[in-house]
Design a protein around this motif. Structure first.
Motif, mmCIF file in Angstrom:
data_model
loop_
_atom_site.group_PDB
_atom_site.id
_atom_site.type_symbol
_atom_site.label_atom_id
_atom_site.label_comp_id
_atom_site.label_asym_id
_atom_site.label_seq_id
_atom_site.Cartn_x
_atom_site.Cartn_y
_atom_site.Cartn_z
ATOM 1 N N TYR A 1 0.792 -1.198 0.002
ATOM 2 C CA TYR A 1 0.062 0.051 -0.019
ATOM 3 C C TYR A 1 0.863 1.302 0.134
ATOM 4 C CZ TYR A 1 -3.326 3.707 1.843
ATOM 5 O OH TYR A 1 -4.065 4.371 2.106
ATOM 6 N N ALA A 2 0.563 2.033 -0.930
ATOM 7 C CA ALA A 2 1.425 3.554 -0.798
ATOM 8 C C ALA A 2 0.402 4.522 -1.522
ATOM 9 C CB ALA A 2 2.734 3.220 -1.656
ATOM 10 N N VAL A 3 0.317 5.653 -0.718
ATOM 11 C CA VAL A 3 -0.434 6.923 -1.197
ATOM 12 C C VAL A 3 0.367 8.004 -1.034
ATOM 13 C CG1 VAL A 3 -2.738 8.009 -0.715
ATOM 14 C CG2 VAL A 3 -2.595 5.488 -0.787
ATOM 15 N N ASP B 1 -0.055 12.124 -1.017
ATOM 16 C CA ASP B 1 -0.945 13.265 -1.230
ATOM 17 C C ASP B 1 -0.030 14.593 -1.395
ATOM 18 O OD1 ASP B 1 -3.252 11.798 -0.576
ATOM 19 O OD2 ASP B 1 -3.221 12.041 1.588
ATOM 20 N N SER C 1 -3.869 13.604 -4.946
ATOM 21 C CA SER C 1 -3.517 12.344 -4.288
ATOM 22 C C SER C 1 -3.465 11.354 -5.517
ATOM 23 C CB SER C 1 -4.750 12.119 -3.651
ATOM 24 O OG SER C 1 -4.487 10.799 -2.678
ATOM 25 N N GLN C 2 -2.453 10.097 -5.119
ATOM 26 C CA GLN C 2 -2.233 9.175 -6.122
ATOM 27 C C GLN C 2 -1.770 7.933 -5.461
ATOM 28 O OE1 GLN C 2 -2.461 9.439 -9.722
ATOM 29 N NE2 GLN C 2 -2.327 7.259 -9.333
ATOM 30 N N ASN C 3 -2.555 6.906 -5.919
ATOM 31 C CA ASN C 3 -2.123 5.562 -5.182
ATOM 32 C C ASN C 3 -0.961 5.018 -6.146
ATOM 33 O OD1 ASN C 3 -4.222 5.190 -3.212
ATOM 34 N ND2 ASN C 3 -5.561 4.667 -4.719
ATOM 35 N N VAL C 4 -0.074 4.398 -5.486
ATOM 36 C CA VAL C 4 1.104 3.830 -6.167
ATOM 37 C C VAL C 4 0.793 2.250 -6.117
ATOM 38 C CG1 VAL C 4 3.557 3.384 -6.046
ATOM 39 C CG2 VAL C 4 2.523 5.618 -5.351
ATOM 40 N N GLU C 5 0.949 1.460 -7.178
ATOM 41 C CA GLU C 5 0.769 0.133 -7.473
ATOM 42 C C GLU C 5 1.613 -0.504 -6.335
ATOM 43 O OE1 GLU C 5 -1.456 -1.593 -9.185
ATOM 44 O OE2 GLU C 5 -2.507 0.331 -9.548
#
Length: 126
Positions: A18-20, A22, A32-36
């Motif tokens: 999990y990596a987000v 902001d 905001s972006q999620n990282v795969e």
């Protein structure tokens, strides 16, 4: 932007499940972006491209608009990135542990259109 993810551990591979990230201007969240999910081998770092796209719907408060105008006149705009990560390490076939990490970074870029990084400061805590 390019984010540097590092695994300083010389004995364990790290799995980031999990990596987000902001992006803030002042106190206003602007992207905001999620990282795969990804893995890092032992003692390795990886640069990852993270697209941070904001919307024209984001409105800055009046005080932050004034601060932005001032920073643009000095050709140095300051932003903040806050990250939250879930990492897991595996030592051999038996020992596994996971933990959460938080990153807080401030950085300064030149004004548009170049946006070149001119200063940065980051701290990470578990």
């Amino acid at each position: 932007m390019q984010a540097n993810f590092t695994n300083p551990n010389r004995k364990a591979k790290m799995d980031f499940s999990y990596a987000v990230l902001d992006l803030y201007y002042g106190r206003t969240l602007i992207a905001s972006q999620n990282v795969e999910p990804f893995s890092l081998p032992r003692a390795v770092y990886s640069l990852r491209v993270v697209q941070m796209v904001t919307s024209t719907q984001v409105r800055l408060p009046e005080a932050e608009m004034e601060r932005l105008k001032t920073q643009l006149s000095y050709n140095a705009v300051e932003f903040e990135i806050k990250g939250a990560f879930q990492a897991r390490a595996k030592l051999g076939s038996m020992l596994r542990y996971s933990y959460r990490l938080h990153a807080d970074c401030t950085f300064t870029v030149n004004g548009p259109p170049t946006g070149v990084l001119t200063a940065k400061y980051c701290k990470t805590k578990g």
